[in-house]
Design a protein around this motif. Structure first.
Motif, PDB file in Angstrom:
ATOM      1  N   GLY A   1       0.846  -1.189   0.000  1.00 21.27           N
ATOM      2  CA  GLY A   1       0.000   0.000   0.000  1.00 21.27           C
ATOM      3  C   GLY A   1       0.882   1.240   0.000  1.00 21.27           C
ATOM      4  O   GLY A   1       1.749   1.400  -0.858  1.00 21.27           O
ATOM      5  N   ASN A   2       0.693   2.125   0.982  1.00 23.22           N
ATOM      6  CA  ASN A   2       1.519   3.331   1.104  1.00 23.22           C
ATOM      7  C   ASN A   2       2.768   3.123   1.959  1.00 23.22           C
ATOM      8  O   ASN A   2       3.571   4.040   2.135  1.00 23.22           O
ATOM      9  CB  ASN A   2       0.688   4.473   1.694  1.00 23.22           C
ATOM     10  N   LEU A   3       2.907   1.913   2.500  1.00 20.78           N
ATOM     11  CA  LEU A   3       4.048   1.599   3.362  1.00 20.78           C
ATOM     12  C   LEU A   3       5.209   1.067   2.538  1.00 20.78           C
ATOM     13  O   LEU A   3       5.020   0.236   1.650  1.00 20.78           O
ATOM     14  CB  LEU A   3       3.626   0.556   4.398  1.00 20.78           C
ATOM     15  N   THR A   4       6.422   1.541   2.825  1.00 14.64           N
ATOM     16  CA  THR A   4       7.608   1.029   2.143  1.00 14.64           C
ATOM     17  C   THR A   4       8.701   0.669   3.152  1.00 14.64           C
ATOM     18  O   THR A   4       8.886   1.362   4.155  1.00 14.64           O
ATOM     19  CB  THR A   4       8.189   2.042   1.137  1.00 14.64           C
TER      20      THR A   4
ATOM     21  N   ALA B   1       6.609   6.259  10.365  1.00 17.64           N
ATOM     22  CA  ALA B   1       7.347   6.809  11.499  1.00 17.64           C
ATOM     23  C   ALA B   1       6.933   6.168  12.822  1.00 17.64           C
ATOM     24  O   ALA B   1       7.648   6.290  13.826  1.00 17.64           O
ATOM     25  CB  ALA B   1       7.137   8.319  11.571  1.00 17.64           C
ATOM     26  N   SER B   2       5.811   5.470  12.845  1.00 16.80           N
ATOM     27  CA  SER B   2       5.349   4.816  14.069  1.00 16.80           C
ATOM     28  C   SER B   2       6.144   3.557  14.389  1.00 16.80           C
ATOM     29  O   SER B   2       6.096   3.062  15.515  1.00 16.80           O
ATOM     30  CB  SER B   2       3.860   4.456  13.965  1.00 16.80           C
ATOM     31  N   TYR B   3       6.851   3.036  13.386  1.00 18.39           N
ATOM     32  CA  TYR B   3       7.650   1.839  13.627  1.00 18.39           C
ATOM     33  C   TYR B   3       9.000   2.239  14.219  1.00 18.39           C
ATOM     34  O   TYR B   3       9.867   2.772  13.538  1.00 18.39           O
ATOM     35  CB  TYR B   3       7.842   1.049  12.330  1.00 18.39           C
ATOM     36  N   ARG B   4       9.145   1.985  15.502  1.00 18.18           N
ATOM     37  CA  ARG B   4      10.367   2.371  16.202  1.00 18.18           C
ATOM     38  C   ARG B   4      11.540   1.472  15.849  1.00 18.18           C
ATOM     39  O   ARG B   4      12.698   1.873  15.953  1.00 18.18           O
ATOM     40  CB  ARG B   4      10.124   2.317  17.715  1.00 18.18           C
TER      41      ARG B   4
END
Length: 224
Positions: A94-97, A111-114
């Motif tokens: 989707g919009n995630l890379t 940015a939520s993935y620490r």
């Protein structure tokens, strides 16, 4: 003539050093994985919050040959099977890379993935016969509740939080692959997500999801 030879020699030395430096720098630059096969890997780590709140959790993406993923977080409560593509070192969902280079995730658009660990799927069950210990946060409050998880060799596990055993003598877990497992336990339907990332156990659990007063546990446990 002697001065000319000296200058020439020094010039050659400087050029050699610069060439070596450039070569070394080039070798250290991350390169896209030309022959990378996503189906042999999964990505797991810590997500900063659930639904925009303050409670961190774990997440995972598994990749399959039909261009589908198995993605889940929050103990396995938030699950989906979106399509993915892989081109020139970039996995797109989707919009995630996720950008892949040198067998690692070098960047992520969320940015939520620490954290994000690219893990090769192990050849055998990574949980069987293992014990993991550490502390878990409760609903985002890092109050240091102790957590002990033990796995048997017949795909059963026990969970103890603050000394309270949740799964009796053992409950079944399901392997999504040899580094990712999920489970549903108890009459109340506790959901468990267990993934191996960077040699540690990323663990999240949700109890009573969908209700106003559900309980969520999250922690990164170490092998004993």
């Amino acid at each position: 003539m002697k001065n000319f030879k000296t200058i020439f020699a020094k010039t050659l030395m400087v050029l050699s050093v610069l060439a070596a430096f450039a070569s070394c720098k080039k070798d250290k630059e991350p390169k896209p994985e030309d022959n990378f096969d996503p189906t042999k890997y999964y990505i797991t780590g810590e997500e900063a919050s659930i639904g925009g709140g303050s409670s961190p959790t774990s997440y995972v993406y598994c990749f399959f040959a039909n261009a589908k993923t198995y993605s889940t977080s929050q103990g396995g409560y938030n699950s989906d099977n979106p399509n993915y593509t892989y081109t020139d070192g970039v996995i797109k969902i989707g919009n995630l890379t996720f950008t892949i280079a040198n067998n690692a995730v070098t960047s992520c658009s969320n940015a939520s993935y620490r954290s994000y660990h690219l893990q090769k799927i192990p050849d055998a069950d990574s949980f069987a016969g293992k014990t993991f210990k550490g502390t878990v946060a409760t609903n985002g409050l890092a109050n240091g509740k102790s957590c002990l998880i033990k796995y048997t060799t017949d795909k059963k596990f026990t969970v103890s939080i603050d000394g309270f055993g949740q799964t009796g003598t053992g409950a079944d877990y399901i392997l999504q692959n040899n580094g990712v497992a999920t489970a549903r336990t108890g009459n109340e339907g506790r959901l468990h997500l267990m993934t191996i990332g960077d040699g540690k156990l990323y663990y999240s659990q949700v109890n009573g999801a969908g209700t106003p007063n559900y309980t969520h546990y999250y922690g990164v446990l170490t092998s004993q």
